[in-house]
Design a protein around this motif. Structure first.
Motif, PDB file in Angstrom:
ATOM      1  N   TYR A   1       0.847  -1.176   0.000  1.00  0.00           N
ATOM      2  CA  TYR A   1       0.000   0.000   0.000  1.00  0.00           C
ATOM      3  C   TYR A   1       0.885   1.228   0.000  1.00  0.00           C
ATOM      4  O   TYR A   1       1.597   1.497   0.985  1.00  0.00           O
ATOM      5  N   ALA A   2       0.853   1.970  -1.100  1.00  0.00           N
ATOM      6  CA  ALA A   2       1.747   3.117  -1.238  1.00  0.00           C
ATOM      7  C   ALA A   2       1.344   4.281  -0.349  1.00  0.00           C
ATOM      8  O   ALA A   2       2.178   5.124  -0.024  1.00  0.00           O
ATOM      9  N   GLY A   3       0.068   4.315   0.063  1.00  0.00           N
ATOM     10  CA  GLY A   3      -0.394   5.421   0.872  1.00  0.00           C
ATOM     11  C   GLY A   3       0.373   5.555   2.167  1.00  0.00           C
ATOM     12  O   GLY A   3       0.657   6.656   2.622  1.00  0.00           O
ATOM     13  N   GLY A   4       0.710   4.436   2.778  1.00  0.00           N
ATOM     14  CA  GLY A   4       1.471   4.470   4.016  1.00  0.00           C
ATOM     15  C   GLY A   4       2.698   3.600   3.974  1.00  0.00           C
ATOM     16  O   GLY A   4       3.299   3.306   5.004  1.00  0.00           O
ATOM     17  N   LEU A   5       3.032   3.142   2.772  1.00  0.00           N
ATOM     18  CA  LEU A   5       4.164   2.234   2.561  1.00  0.00           C
ATOM     19  C   LEU A   5       4.043   1.016   3.469  1.00  0.00           C
ATOM     20  O   LEU A   5       5.022   0.555   4.057  1.00  0.00           O
ATOM     21  N   SER A   6       2.834   0.504   3.598  1.00  0.00           N
ATOM     22  CA  SER A   6       2.620  -0.657   4.457  1.00  0.00           C
ATOM     23  C   SER A   6       2.415  -1.908   3.608  1.00  0.00           C
ATOM     24  O   SER A   6       2.073  -1.831   2.425  1.00  0.00           O
ATOM     25  N   THR A   7       2.633  -3.049   4.240  1.00  0.00           N
ATOM     26  CA  THR A   7       2.562  -4.324   3.540  1.00  0.00           C
ATOM     27  C   THR A   7       1.781  -5.348   4.353  1.00  0.00           C
ATOM     28  O   THR A   7       1.651  -5.230   5.569  1.00  0.00           O
ATOM     29  N   ASP A   8       1.267  -6.332   3.642  1.00  0.00           N
ATOM     30  CA  ASP A   8       0.622  -7.493   4.258  1.00  0.00           C
ATOM     31  C   ASP A   8       1.198  -8.745   3.624  1.00  0.00           C
ATOM     32  O   ASP A   8       1.530  -8.738   2.431  1.00  0.00           O
ATOM     33  N   TYR A   9       1.273  -9.816   4.407  1.00  0.00           N
ATOM     34  CA  TYR A   9       1.790 -11.069   3.890  1.00  0.00           C
ATOM     35  C   TYR A   9       0.907 -12.231   4.330  1.00  0.00           C
ATOM     36  O   TYR A   9       0.349 -12.233   5.427  1.00  0.00           O
ATOM     37  N   ALA A  10       0.842 -13.225   3.470  1.00  0.00           N
ATOM     38  CA  ALA A  10       0.201 -14.477   3.867  1.00  0.00           C
ATOM     39  C   ALA A  10       1.069 -15.142   4.931  1.00  0.00           C
ATOM     40  O   ALA A  10       2.306 -15.028   4.897  1.00  0.00           O
ATOM     41  N   ASP A  11       0.445 -15.828   5.856  1.00  0.00           N
ATOM     42  CA  ASP A  11       1.193 -16.479   6.932  1.00  0.00           C
ATOM     43  C   ASP A  11       2.242 -17.443   6.388  1.00  0.00           C
ATOM     44  O   ASP A  11       3.319 -17.596   6.966  1.00  0.00           O
ATOM     45  N   SER A  12       1.943 -18.061   5.271  1.00  0.00           N
ATOM     46  CA  SER A  12       2.841 -19.073   4.713  1.00  0.00           C
ATOM     47  C   SER A  12       4.148 -18.495   4.182  1.00  0.00           C
ATOM     48  O   SER A  12       5.106 -19.242   3.964  1.00  0.00           O
ATOM     49  N   VAL A  13       4.205 -17.177   3.975  1.00  0.00           N
ATOM     50  CA  VAL A  13       5.420 -16.585   3.408  1.00  0.00           C
ATOM     51  C   VAL A  13       6.067 -15.554   4.328  1.00  0.00           C
ATOM     52  O   VAL A  13       7.134 -15.030   4.011  1.00  0.00           O
ATOM     53  N   LYS A  14       5.447 -15.273   5.456  1.00  0.00           N
ATOM     54  CA  LYS A  14       6.007 -14.281   6.382  1.00  0.00           C
ATOM     55  C   LYS A  14       7.415 -14.670   6.814  1.00  0.00           C
ATOM     56  O   LYS A  14       7.671 -15.826   7.152  1.00  0.00           O
ATOM     57  N   GLY A  15       8.296 -13.688   6.779  1.00  0.00           N
ATOM     58  CA  GLY A  15       9.673 -13.936   7.162  1.00  0.00           C
ATOM     59  C   GLY A  15      10.548 -14.448   6.042  1.00  0.00           C
ATOM     60  O   GLY A  15      11.769 -14.508   6.184  1.00  0.00           O
ATOM     61  N   ARG A  16       9.924 -14.833   4.924  1.00  0.00           N
ATOM     62  CA  ARG A  16      10.689 -15.352   3.788  1.00  0.00           C
ATOM     63  C   ARG A  16      10.561 -14.457   2.555  1.00  0.00           C
ATOM     64  O   ARG A  16      11.510 -14.331   1.780  1.00  0.00           O
ATOM     65  N   PHE A  17       9.386 -13.870   2.350  1.00  0.00           N
ATOM     66  CA  PHE A  17       9.140 -13.035   1.177  1.00  0.00           C
ATOM     67  C   PHE A  17       9.076 -11.578   1.588  1.00  0.00           C
ATOM     68  O   PHE A  17       8.611 -11.240   2.688  1.00  0.00           O
ATOM     69  N   THR A  18       9.515 -10.695   0.674  1.00  0.00           N
ATOM     70  CA  THR A  18       9.441  -9.263   0.910  1.00  0.00           C
ATOM     71  C   THR A  18       8.932  -8.569  -0.353  1.00  0.00           C
ATOM     72  O   THR A  18       9.513  -8.747  -1.430  1.00  0.00           O
ATOM     73  N   ILE A  19       7.870  -7.787  -0.199  1.00  0.00           N
ATOM     74  CA  ILE A  19       7.346  -6.997  -1.320  1.00  0.00           C
ATOM     75  C   ILE A  19       7.854  -5.569  -1.170  1.00  0.00           C
ATOM     76  O   ILE A  19       7.906  -5.022  -0.064  1.00  0.00           O
ATOM     77  N   SER A  20       8.254  -4.961  -2.300  1.00  0.00           N
ATOM     78  CA  SER A  20       8.787  -3.615  -2.232  1.00  0.00           C
ATOM     79  C   SER A  20       8.561  -2.900  -3.556  1.00  0.00           C
ATOM     80  O   SER A  20       8.264  -3.515  -4.569  1.00  0.00           O
ATOM     81  N   ARG A  21       8.707  -1.603  -3.526  1.00  0.00           N
ATOM     82  CA  ARG A  21       8.548  -0.801  -4.731  1.00  0.00           C
ATOM     83  C   ARG A  21       9.901  -0.235  -5.135  1.00  0.00           C
ATOM     84  O   ARG A  21      10.648   0.269  -4.303  1.00  0.00           O
ATOM     85  N   ASN A  22      10.208  -0.322  -6.422  1.00  0.00           N
ATOM     86  CA  ASN A  22      11.418   0.264  -6.976  1.00  0.00           C
ATOM     87  C   ASN A  22      11.000   1.480  -7.780  1.00  0.00           C
ATOM     88  O   ASN A  22      10.522   1.359  -8.906  1.00  0.00           O
ATOM     89  N   ASN A  23      11.163   2.659  -7.188  1.00  0.00           N
ATOM     90  CA  ASN A  23      10.708   3.879  -7.850  1.00  0.00           C
ATOM     91  C   ASN A  23      11.505   4.183  -9.109  1.00  0.00           C
ATOM     92  O   ASN A  23      10.980   4.724 -10.079  1.00  0.00           O
ATOM     93  N   ALA A  24      12.780   3.841  -9.100  1.00  0.00           N
ATOM     94  CA  ALA A  24      13.629   4.128 -10.264  1.00  0.00           C
ATOM     95  C   ALA A  24      13.189   3.326 -11.480  1.00  0.00           C
ATOM     96  O   ALA A  24      13.249   3.808 -12.612  1.00  0.00           O
TER      97      ALA A  24
END
Length: 127
Positions: free
Chosen positions: A52-75
């Protein structure tokens, strides 16, 4: 209409890493909520992570927490999914998705209805 294009899928052994990228065909993309979903063969599609770009917040499924990271590359104007510690259960077609337009934070969860989808990229994890 904006289009989403995924890249970065492939085959990897268990414990390995992959990085998926989702790019849009438009330079300015009028959405503040993007996500990654996946669908394994014979299973329903499931949400993996939201950004969520509004607050730069993220949500993850329990099965991937701690292993996956979602991020935005502005460049590069992409939404990326870094996947570490991959398991055979992570094998699926991964899809990038976006809400159409601006939404409130509550409308950017894993259970939200995403209107715009990419074609998907295959991720295969072998044991």
């Amino acid at each position: 209409q904006a289009q989403l294009v995924e890249s970065g899928g492939g085959s990897v052994q268990a414990g390995g890493s992959l990085r998926l990228s989702c790019s849009t065909s438009r330079f300015t993309y009028n959405s503040n909520c993007m996500a990654w979903f996946r669908q394994a063969a014979g299973k329903q599609r499931e949400g993996v992570a939201t950004f969520y770009a509004g607050g730069l917040s993220t949500d993850y499924a329990d099965s991937v927490k701690g292993r996956f990271t979602i991020s935005r590359n502005n460049a590069k104007n992409t939404i990326d999914l870094q996947m570490n510690g991959l398991k055979p259960d992570d094998t699926a077609v991964y899809y990038c998705a976006s809400r159409s337009g601006l939404v409130a934070r509550v409308g950017c969860g894993l259970g939200a209805r995403f209107e715009i989808w990419g074609q998907g990229t295959q991720v295969t994890v072998s044991s």
